[in-house]
Design a protein around this motif. Structure first.
Motif, mmCIF file in Angstrom:
data_model
loop_
_atom_site.group_PDB
_atom_site.id
_atom_site.type_symbol
_atom_site.label_atom_id
_atom_site.label_comp_id
_atom_site.label_asym_id
_atom_site.label_seq_id
_atom_site.Cartn_x
_atom_site.Cartn_y
_atom_site.Cartn_z
ATOM 1 N N GLY A 8 -3.260 -27.603 -8.540
ATOM 2 C CA GLY A 8 -3.303 -25.910 -8.379
ATOM 3 C C GLY A 8 -2.454 -25.830 -7.100
ATOM 4 O O GLY A 8 -1.350 -26.556 -6.949
ATOM 5 N N ASP A 9 -2.302 -24.344 -6.628
ATOM 6 C CA ASP A 9 -1.624 -23.829 -5.864
ATOM 7 C C ASP A 9 -2.261 -23.852 -4.302
ATOM 8 O O ASP A 9 -3.268 -23.298 -4.082
ATOM 9 C CB ASP A 9 -1.421 -22.323 -6.218
ATOM 10 N N ALA A 10 -1.430 -24.611 -3.475
ATOM 11 C CA ALA A 10 -2.081 -24.938 -1.892
ATOM 12 C C ALA A 10 -1.979 -23.428 -1.539
ATOM 13 O O ALA A 10 -2.557 -23.307 -0.180
ATOM 14 C CB ALA A 10 -1.382 -25.892 -1.293
ATOM 15 N N THR A 11 -1.119 -22.567 -2.055
ATOM 16 C CA THR A 11 -1.383 -21.168 -1.060
ATOM 17 C C THR A 11 -2.345 -20.313 -1.515
ATOM 18 O O THR A 11 -2.632 -19.225 -1.061
ATOM 19 C CB THR A 11 0.276 -20.382 -1.369
ATOM 20 N N ASN A 12 -3.173 -20.633 -2.388
ATOM 21 C CA ASN A 12 -4.292 -20.296 -2.857
ATOM 22 C C ASN A 12 -5.518 -20.991 -2.945
ATOM 23 O O ASN A 12 -6.162 -21.154 -4.140
ATOM 24 C CB ASN A 12 -4.020 -19.556 -4.230
ATOM 25 N N PRO A 13 -6.040 -21.385 -1.658
ATOM 26 C CA PRO A 13 -7.362 -22.248 -1.859
ATOM 27 C C PRO A 13 -8.661 -21.705 -2.274
ATOM 28 O O PRO A 13 -8.865 -20.375 -1.723
ATOM 29 C CB PRO A 13 -7.425 -22.743 -0.514
ATOM 30 N N GLN A 14 -9.141 -22.211 -3.208
ATOM 31 C CA GLN A 14 -10.490 -21.741 -3.617
ATOM 32 C C GLN A 14 -11.550 -22.228 -3.196
ATOM 33 O O GLN A 14 -12.897 -22.443 -3.895
ATOM 34 C CB GLN A 14 -10.485 -22.194 -5.378
ATOM 35 N N ILE A 15 -11.740 -22.444 -1.860
ATOM 36 C CA ILE A 15 -12.765 -23.017 -1.236
ATOM 37 C C ILE A 15 -13.376 -21.897 -0.069
ATOM 38 O O ILE A 15 -12.707 -21.248 0.271
ATOM 39 C CB ILE A 15 -12.401 -24.216 -0.547
ATOM 40 N N GLU A 16 -14.910 -22.162 0.036
ATOM 41 C CA GLU A 16 -15.502 -20.953 0.812
ATOM 42 C C GLU A 16 -15.314 -21.409 2.281
ATOM 43 O O GLU A 16 -14.859 -22.346 2.573
ATOM 44 C CB GLU A 16 -16.938 -20.940 0.595
ATOM 45 N N GLY A 17 -15.223 -20.366 2.881
ATOM 46 C CA GLY A 17 -14.939 -20.713 4.390
ATOM 47 C C GLY A 17 -13.671 -20.464 4.976
ATOM 48 O O GLY A 17 -12.790 -19.791 4.472
ATOM 49 N N ASN A 18 -13.486 -20.912 6.218
ATOM 50 C CA ASN A 18 -12.256 -20.635 6.978
ATOM 51 C C ASN A 18 -11.503 -21.711 6.413
ATOM 52 O O ASN A 18 -11.771 -22.850 6.116
ATOM 53 C CB ASN A 18 -12.310 -20.828 8.449
ATOM 54 N N LYS A 19 -10.157 -21.265 6.237
ATOM 55 C CA LYS A 19 -9.011 -22.445 5.622
ATOM 56 C C LYS A 19 -7.796 -22.091 6.475
ATOM 57 O O LYS A 19 -7.407 -21.020 6.787
ATOM 58 C CB LYS A 19 -8.817 -22.073 4.282
ATOM 59 N N ILE A 20 -7.172 -23.533 6.624
ATOM 60 C CA ILE A 20 -5.905 -23.416 7.150
ATOM 61 C C ILE A 20 -4.869 -24.296 6.175
ATOM 62 O O ILE A 20 -5.368 -25.101 5.782
ATOM 63 C CB ILE A 20 -5.821 -24.087 8.421
ATOM 64 N N ILE A 21 -3.755 -23.592 5.525
ATOM 65 C CA ILE A 21 -2.852 -23.969 4.957
ATOM 66 C C ILE A 21 -1.941 -24.781 5.860
ATOM 67 O O ILE A 21 -1.247 -24.094 6.686
ATOM 68 C CB ILE A 21 -2.058 -23.039 4.209
ATOM 69 N N ALA A 22 -1.470 -25.995 5.800
ATOM 70 C CA ALA A 22 -0.771 -26.821 6.386
ATOM 71 C C ALA A 22 0.614 -27.245 5.587
ATOM 72 O O ALA A 22 0.614 -27.602 4.503
ATOM 73 C CB ALA A 22 -1.405 -28.144 6.997
#
Length: 157
Positions: free
Chosen positions: A9-23
Protein backbone atom coordinates in the motif's frame (compact mmCIF):
# COMPACT_ATOMS: atom_id res chain seq x y z
CA UNK A 1 11.41 -7.60 20.53
CA UNK A 2 8.91 -6.25 18.04
CA UNK A 3 9.31 -7.02 14.35
CA UNK A 4 8.61 -4.95 11.26
CA UNK A 5 5.13 -5.37 9.82
CA UNK A 6 5.25 -5.36 6.02
CA UNK A 7 2.18 -4.07 4.22
CA UNK A 8 1.18 -3.52 0.61
CA UNK A 9 0.00 0.00 0.00
CA UNK A 10 0.72 3.68 0.33
CA UNK A 11 2.94 4.80 3.22
CA UNK A 12 1.40 8.29 3.05
CA UNK A 13 -1.98 6.80 3.98
CA UNK A 14 -1.46 4.53 7.03
CA UNK A 15 -4.57 2.56 7.98
CA UNK A 16 -3.63 2.01 11.62
CA UNK A 17 -5.41 3.46 14.67
CA UNK A 18 -3.72 5.99 16.96
CA UNK A 19 -0.86 8.43 16.52
CA UNK A 20 1.32 7.85 13.47
CA UNK A 21 4.59 9.22 12.12
CA UNK A 22 5.51 8.82 8.45
CA UNK A 23 9.30 8.62 8.19
CA UNK A 24 11.34 9.23 5.07
CA UNK A 25 14.88 10.13 4.03
CA UNK A 26 15.89 13.59 2.81
CA UNK A 27 19.21 14.82 1.41
CA UNK A 28 21.58 17.31 3.01
CA UNK A 29 21.56 19.83 0.13
CA UNK A 30 17.99 21.10 0.39
CA UNK A 31 16.69 19.22 -2.64
CA UNK A 32 13.06 18.06 -2.60
CA UNK A 33 11.51 16.91 -5.85
CA UNK A 34 12.05 13.24 -6.66
CA UNK A 35 10.94 9.95 -5.18
CA UNK A 36 8.75 9.50 -2.08
CA UNK A 37 8.75 13.23 -1.23
CA UNK A 38 6.47 13.79 -4.22
CA UNK A 39 3.84 11.50 -2.67
CA UNK A 40 4.13 13.47 0.57
CA UNK A 41 3.82 16.84 -1.20
CA UNK A 42 0.76 15.63 -3.08
CA UNK A 43 -1.04 15.17 0.26
CA UNK A 44 0.41 18.00 2.39
CA UNK A 45 2.40 21.17 1.63
CA UNK A 46 3.85 21.70 5.11
CA UNK A 47 6.58 19.00 5.20
CA UNK A 48 8.26 20.42 2.08
CA UNK A 49 7.85 24.04 3.21
CA UNK A 50 9.28 23.26 6.65
CA UNK A 51 12.17 21.26 5.13
CA UNK A 52 13.11 24.11 2.78
CA UNK A 53 12.87 26.62 5.62
CA UNK A 54 15.05 24.39 7.84
CA UNK A 55 17.64 24.12 5.05
CA UNK A 56 17.81 27.90 4.62
CA UNK A 57 17.68 29.08 8.20
CA UNK A 58 18.87 26.57 10.75
CA UNK A 59 22.37 25.46 11.70
CA UNK A 60 21.08 22.05 12.78
CA UNK A 61 20.35 21.15 9.13
CA UNK A 62 22.85 18.29 8.70
CA UNK A 63 23.20 14.54 8.35
CA UNK A 64 21.66 12.65 11.25
CA UNK A 65 19.11 15.34 12.16
CA UNK A 66 15.33 15.03 12.01
CA UNK A 67 12.39 17.40 11.71
CA UNK A 68 8.90 16.41 12.84
CA UNK A 69 6.03 18.16 11.03
CA UNK A 70 2.43 17.75 12.18
CA UNK A 71 0.12 17.36 9.16
CA UNK A 72 -3.13 16.11 10.75
CA UNK A 73 -4.53 15.65 14.27
CA UNK A 74 -2.81 12.33 14.90
CA UNK A 75 -0.31 12.30 12.02
CA UNK A 76 3.20 13.65 11.65
CA UNK A 77 5.84 13.48 8.91
CA UNK A 78 9.46 13.01 9.93
CA UNK A 79 12.01 14.52 7.53
CA UNK A 80 15.25 12.60 8.22
CA UNK A 81 18.55 13.79 6.76
CA UNK A 82 20.18 10.48 5.89
CA UNK A 83 21.46 11.13 2.40
CA UNK A 84 24.54 13.07 1.29
CA UNK A 85 23.84 14.98 -1.92
CA UNK A 86 21.70 13.23 -4.54
CA UNK A 87 23.96 11.26 -6.88
CA UNK A 88 26.43 8.42 -6.54
CA UNK A 89 29.92 9.92 -6.32
CA UNK A 90 32.89 9.16 -8.57
CA UNK A 91 34.05 6.39 -6.20
CA UNK A 92 30.71 4.63 -6.65
CA UNK A 93 29.43 5.53 -3.17
CA UNK A 94 25.64 6.07 -3.24
CA UNK A 95 24.08 9.05 -1.43
CA UNK A 96 22.74 6.98 1.50
CA UNK A 97 24.64 7.43 4.79
CA UNK A 98 23.79 4.53 7.06
CA UNK A 99 25.32 6.12 10.19
CA UNK A 100 23.13 9.18 9.64
CA UNK A 101 20.04 6.99 9.14
CA UNK A 102 20.82 5.30 12.47
CA UNK A 103 21.17 8.68 14.23
CA UNK A 104 17.86 9.80 12.71
CA UNK A 105 16.03 6.64 13.75
CA UNK A 106 17.36 6.92 17.31
CA UNK A 107 15.96 10.45 17.53
CA UNK A 108 12.72 9.34 15.89
CA UNK A 109 12.44 6.53 18.43
CA UNK A 110 12.40 9.07 21.28
CA UNK A 111 9.75 11.17 19.51
CA UNK A 112 7.58 8.14 18.76
CA UNK A 113 7.64 7.06 22.42
CA UNK A 114 6.75 10.60 23.58
CA UNK A 115 3.85 10.77 21.12
CA UNK A 116 2.88 7.12 21.64
CA UNK A 117 3.02 6.81 17.84
CA UNK A 118 3.63 4.01 15.37
CA UNK A 119 6.11 4.55 12.50
CA UNK A 120 5.15 4.18 8.83
CA UNK A 121 7.64 4.27 5.97
CA UNK A 122 8.48 3.05 2.51
CA UNK A 123 11.73 1.04 2.25
CA UNK A 124 13.67 4.11 3.29
CA UNK A 125 17.00 4.81 1.65
CA UNK A 126 16.53 2.10 -0.98
CA UNK A 127 15.25 4.20 -3.88
CA UNK A 128 17.12 7.24 -5.13
CA UNK A 129 19.51 7.15 -2.15
CA UNK A 130 20.90 3.83 -3.42
CA UNK A 131 20.85 1.98 -0.11
CA UNK A 132 20.30 -1.72 0.47
CA UNK A 133 17.38 -2.96 2.56
CA UNK A 134 19.57 -5.63 4.14
CA UNK A 135 21.61 -2.74 5.63
CA UNK A 136 18.60 -0.62 6.61
CA UNK A 137 16.52 -3.36 8.25
CA UNK A 138 19.07 -4.10 11.04
CA UNK A 139 19.29 -0.34 11.75
CA UNK A 140 15.50 -0.27 12.24
CA UNK A 141 15.85 -3.27 14.57
CA UNK A 142 18.63 -1.61 16.63
CA UNK A 143 16.73 1.66 17.01
CA UNK A 144 12.94 1.64 16.73
CA UNK A 145 12.21 -2.02 17.41
CA UNK A 146 14.65 -2.24 20.31
CA UNK A 147 12.70 0.61 21.92
CA UNK A 148 9.39 -1.19 21.38
CA UNK A 149 8.13 1.17 18.66
CA UNK A 150 5.66 -0.32 16.15
CA UNK A 151 7.08 -0.15 12.62
CA UNK A 152 5.15 -0.61 9.37
CA UNK A 153 6.98 -0.77 6.06
CA UNK A 154 4.97 -0.28 2.89
CA UNK A 155 5.61 -1.72 -0.54
CA UNK A 156 3.71 0.41 -3.01
CA UNK A 157 1.76 -1.65 -5.53
Amino acid sequence: MKTITYLKGDATNPQIEGNKIIAHICNDIGGWGKGFVLAISKRWKKPEADYRNWFQNVESFKLGEIQIVQVEDNLWVCNMIGQHKTITNSKGIPPIRYEAVEQCLNKLSDKALKLNASIHMPRIGCGLAGGKWEEIEPIIERTLLKNNVEVYVYDFE
